[in-house]
Design an enzyme around this catalytic site. Structure first.
Site, PDB file in Angstrom:
ATOM      1  N   LEU A  33       0.798  -1.303  -0.205  1.00 40.81           N
ATOM      2  CA  LEU A  33      -0.168   0.075  -0.038  1.00 40.81           C
ATOM      3  C   LEU A  33       1.183   1.312   0.099  1.00 40.81           C
ATOM      4  O   LEU A  33       2.039   1.489   0.130  1.00 40.81           O
ATOM      5  CB  LEU A  33      -0.987   0.340   1.168  1.00 40.81           C
ATOM      6  CG  LEU A  33      -1.880  -1.342   1.502  1.00 40.81           C
ATOM      7  CD1 LEU A  33      -3.034  -1.062   2.671  1.00 40.81           C
ATOM      8  CD2 LEU A  33      -2.527  -1.638   0.247  1.00 40.81           C
ATOM      9  N   GLY A  36      -1.886   6.724  -1.501  1.00 36.21           N
ATOM     10  CA  GLY A  36      -3.212   6.390  -2.308  1.00 36.21           C
ATOM     11  C   GLY A  36      -4.306   5.801  -2.162  1.00 36.21           C
ATOM     12  O   GLY A  36      -5.602   6.144  -1.953  1.00 36.21           O
ATOM     13  N   HIS A  37      -3.501   4.564  -2.206  1.00 31.27           N
ATOM     14  CA  HIS A  37      -4.426   3.630  -0.424  1.00 31.27           C
ATOM     15  C   HIS A  37      -5.161   3.957   0.176  1.00 31.27           C
ATOM     16  O   HIS A  37      -6.313   3.613   0.452  1.00 31.27           O
ATOM     17  CB  HIS A  37      -3.942   1.759  -0.735  1.00 31.27           C
ATOM     18  CG  HIS A  37      -3.420   1.156  -2.100  1.00 31.27           C
ATOM     19  ND1 HIS A  37      -2.324   1.183  -2.105  1.00 31.27           N
ATOM     20  CD2 HIS A  37      -4.409   0.923  -3.351  1.00 31.27           C
ATOM     21  CE1 HIS A  37      -2.059   0.231  -2.993  1.00 31.27           C
ATOM     22  NE2 HIS A  37      -2.781   0.158  -3.825  1.00 31.27           N
ATOM     23  N   GLN A 153      -9.494   0.652 -15.852  1.00 27.54           N
ATOM     24  CA  GLN A 153     -10.741  -0.228 -14.150  1.00 27.54           C
ATOM     25  C   GLN A 153     -12.197   0.047 -14.056  1.00 27.54           C
ATOM     26  O   GLN A 153     -12.795  -0.699 -13.662  1.00 27.54           O
ATOM     27  CB  GLN A 153      -9.518  -0.326 -13.322  1.00 27.54           C
ATOM     28  CG  GLN A 153     -10.168  -1.238 -12.064  1.00 27.54           C
ATOM     29  CD  GLN A 153      -8.798  -2.094 -11.448  1.00 27.54           C
ATOM     30  OE1 GLN A 153      -8.239  -2.883 -11.659  1.00 27.54           O
ATOM     31  NE2 GLN A 153      -8.197  -1.129  -9.789  1.00 27.54           N
ATOM     32  N   VAL A 176      -3.062   9.915  -5.692  1.00 27.26           N
ATOM     33  CA  VAL A 176      -2.320  10.298  -5.427  1.00 27.26           C
ATOM     34  C   VAL A 176      -1.378  10.716  -5.888  1.00 27.26           C
ATOM     35  O   VAL A 176      -0.308   9.913  -6.760  1.00 27.26           O
ATOM     36  CB  VAL A 176      -2.902  10.165  -4.156  1.00 27.26           C
ATOM     37  CG1 VAL A 176      -1.956  11.079  -3.082  1.00 27.26           C
ATOM     38  CG2 VAL A 176      -4.572  10.100  -3.559  1.00 27.26           C
ATOM     39  N   MET A 184       1.720   7.861  -7.690  1.00 25.55           N
ATOM     40  CA  MET A 184       1.613   6.886  -6.686  1.00 25.55           C
ATOM     41  C   MET A 184       0.823   5.647  -6.848  1.00 25.55           C
ATOM     42  O   MET A 184      -0.202   5.201  -8.010  1.00 25.55           O
ATOM     43  CB  MET A 184       1.152   6.742  -5.071  1.00 25.55           C
ATOM     44  CG  MET A 184       1.535   8.144  -4.333  1.00 25.55           C
ATOM     45  SD  MET A 184       1.784   8.029  -3.088  1.00 25.55           S
ATOM     46  CE  MET A 184       2.089   9.464  -2.495  1.00 25.55           C
ATOM     47  N   SER A 185       2.251   4.971  -6.922  1.00 28.04           N
ATOM     48  CA  SER A 185       1.973   3.144  -7.805  1.00 28.04           C
ATOM     49  C   SER A 185       2.845   1.906  -6.726  1.00 28.04           C
ATOM     50  O   SER A 185       3.771   2.136  -6.734  1.00 28.04           O
ATOM     51  CB  SER A 185       2.756   2.836  -9.320  1.00 28.04           C
ATOM     52  OG  SER A 185       2.263   1.730  -9.610  1.00 28.04           O
ATOM     53  N   ARG A 187       3.718   0.049  -8.580  1.00 23.15           N
ATOM     54  CA  ARG A 187       5.371  -0.607  -9.672  1.00 23.15           C
ATOM     55  C   ARG A 187       6.330   0.365  -9.104  1.00 23.15           C
ATOM     56  O   ARG A 187       7.357   0.023  -9.520  1.00 23.15           O
ATOM     57  CB  ARG A 187       4.845  -0.974 -10.609  1.00 23.15           C
ATOM     58  CG  ARG A 187       3.300  -2.375 -10.959  1.00 23.15           C
ATOM     59  CD  ARG A 187       3.496  -2.486 -12.081  1.00 23.15           C
ATOM     60  NE  ARG A 187       2.928  -4.408 -12.077  1.00 23.15           N
ATOM     61  CZ  ARG A 187       1.359  -4.112 -12.766  1.00 23.15           C
ATOM     62  NH1 ARG A 187       0.261  -3.539 -11.809  1.00 23.15           N
ATOM     63  NH2 ARG A 187       1.220  -5.281 -12.219  1.00 23.15           N
TER      64      ARG A 187
HETATM   65  O1  PAF Z   1      -6.155  -1.859  -8.754  1.00 25.59           O
HETATM   66  C1  PAF Z   1      -5.774  -3.139  -8.394  1.00 25.59           C
HETATM   67  O2  PAF Z   1      -5.069  -2.791  -7.465  1.00 25.59           O
HETATM   68  C2  PAF Z   1      -6.296  -4.544  -8.711  1.00 25.59           C
HETATM   69  O3  PAF Z   1      -6.572  -4.756  -9.352  1.00 25.59           O
HETATM   70  C3  PAF Z   1      -8.116  -4.757  -7.759  1.00 25.59           C
HETATM   71  C4  PAF Z   1      -8.629  -4.124  -7.893  1.00 25.59           C
HETATM   72  C5  PAF Z   1      -7.759  -4.871  -6.529  1.00 25.59           C
HETATM   73  C6  PAF Z   1      -8.406  -5.929  -8.150  1.00 25.59           C
HETATM   74  O4  PAF Z   1      -7.636  -7.426  -7.640  1.00 25.59           O
END
Ligand code: PAF
Length: 282
Positions: A33, A36-37, A153, A176, A184-185, A187
């Site tokens: 995380l 952003g999360h 998504q 974010v 933010m990612s 990755r």
């Molecule tokens: O955005 C993500 O982290 C993923 O695609 C999700 C929505 C948790 C599904 O695995």
């Protein structure tokens, strides 16, 4: 805060919470995380009585040559961030519980999954909609929170919820960014120092595009060309796509008008990053 791995225990708690008439806010994640999360959890906390975060690196949304194995994982750190942000329950299942040996059922959303990331990652959205559907059935939330960085998504999940008459509200939340503009990612951790610097060209190209649009540019092709030229000026980049589309339908547009989405995916070295910006053009 509790951390549960089994369906049985999780469903039991959810049943109890619902019986008490409490609302449930849900933040699905693949862990590792970042802020952003955390912003999604904060919003869920503000708008619901009970907050669930799922942490599950979903194998079905990764292609055979993608980074499923090396995707970063750190449950202890995630748990700390979840707790600080006000999470009540972390659901952290094993893959074998979600996809047992005899697993056969997938959810497919057509058309809007065929372009942008869907074109370069075949099967990706089928994996996303399948896991999100399963998680929605397990968590039975009133609201689910998704970051706009994964704009496609969000659009795909909104379409799934609409088409399947699902009883949940999807809440898209703002991207974010780091102080220097990088979205933010999880990755971003793959980037070395030089790549991290080069990656700034993504947000820079989007901010330049926003300026061009507010100065009166109306032609989508010209805007796209400008973004591509900015990104290509950075030698470490390899463009996957740059698209200018209608923000809701993700259909191509010629004239910049209404709610538009400028979305891009670019490889920096071996790391594929995405970013986007939504603009209201009058
Ligand atoms: O955005 C993500 O982290 C993923 O695609 C999700 C929505 C948790 C599904 O695995």
């Amino acid at each position: 805060m509790i951390i549960l791995q089994t369906l049985k225990e999780t469903k039991e708690i959810i049943r109890k919470i619902k019986k008490e008439g409490k609302s449930i806010g849900f933040v699905p994640t693949m862990g590792y995380l970042h802020q952003g999360h955390v912003s999604l959890i904060h919003q869920a906390r503000q708008e619901n009585d009970f907050v669930v975060v799922s942490i599950f690196v979903n194998p079905t949304q990764f292609g055979p040559n993608e980074d499923f194995e090396k995707y970063p994982r750190d449950l202890d750190r995630d748990a700390m961030l979840c707790k600080e942000a006000g999470t009540d329950l972390i659901f952290h299942p094993e893959a074998s519980l979600i996809y047992p040996d005899n697993y056969m059922t997938y959810v497919d959303v057509n058309q809007i999954t065929e372009k942008l990331c869907g074109a370069s990652r075949p099967g990706h959205f089928r994996g996303v909609t399948t896991i999100v559907n399963k998680l929605f059935n397990i968590v039975e939330a009133d609201r689910a929170y998704f970051g706009q960085k994964d704009a496609q998504q969000v659009a795909v999940i909104q379409k799934m919820v609409e088409d399947l008459n699902m009883n949940i509200e999807i809440i898209p939340c703002p991207i974010v960014r780091e102080a220097d503009g990088l979205a933010m990612s999880s990755r971003n951790v793959y980037l070395n120092q030089e790549e991290r610097k080069a990656a700034l060209v993504l947000s820079r190209s989007l901010f330049n595009a926003r300026n061009a649009v507010s100065s009166g540019l109306k032609d989508a092709a010209a805007l796209k060309a400008e973004i591509i030229s900015t990104i290509a000026s950075e030698p470490l980049t390899n463009i996957d796509y740059v698209e200018v589309v209608d923000a809701r339908t993700l259909r191509d547009i010629e004239k910049l008008q209404g709610e538009i989405l400028i979305a891009l995916a670019v490889k920096i070295g071996k790391t594929r990053l995405i970013d986007n910006i939504r603009l209201e053009v009058r």
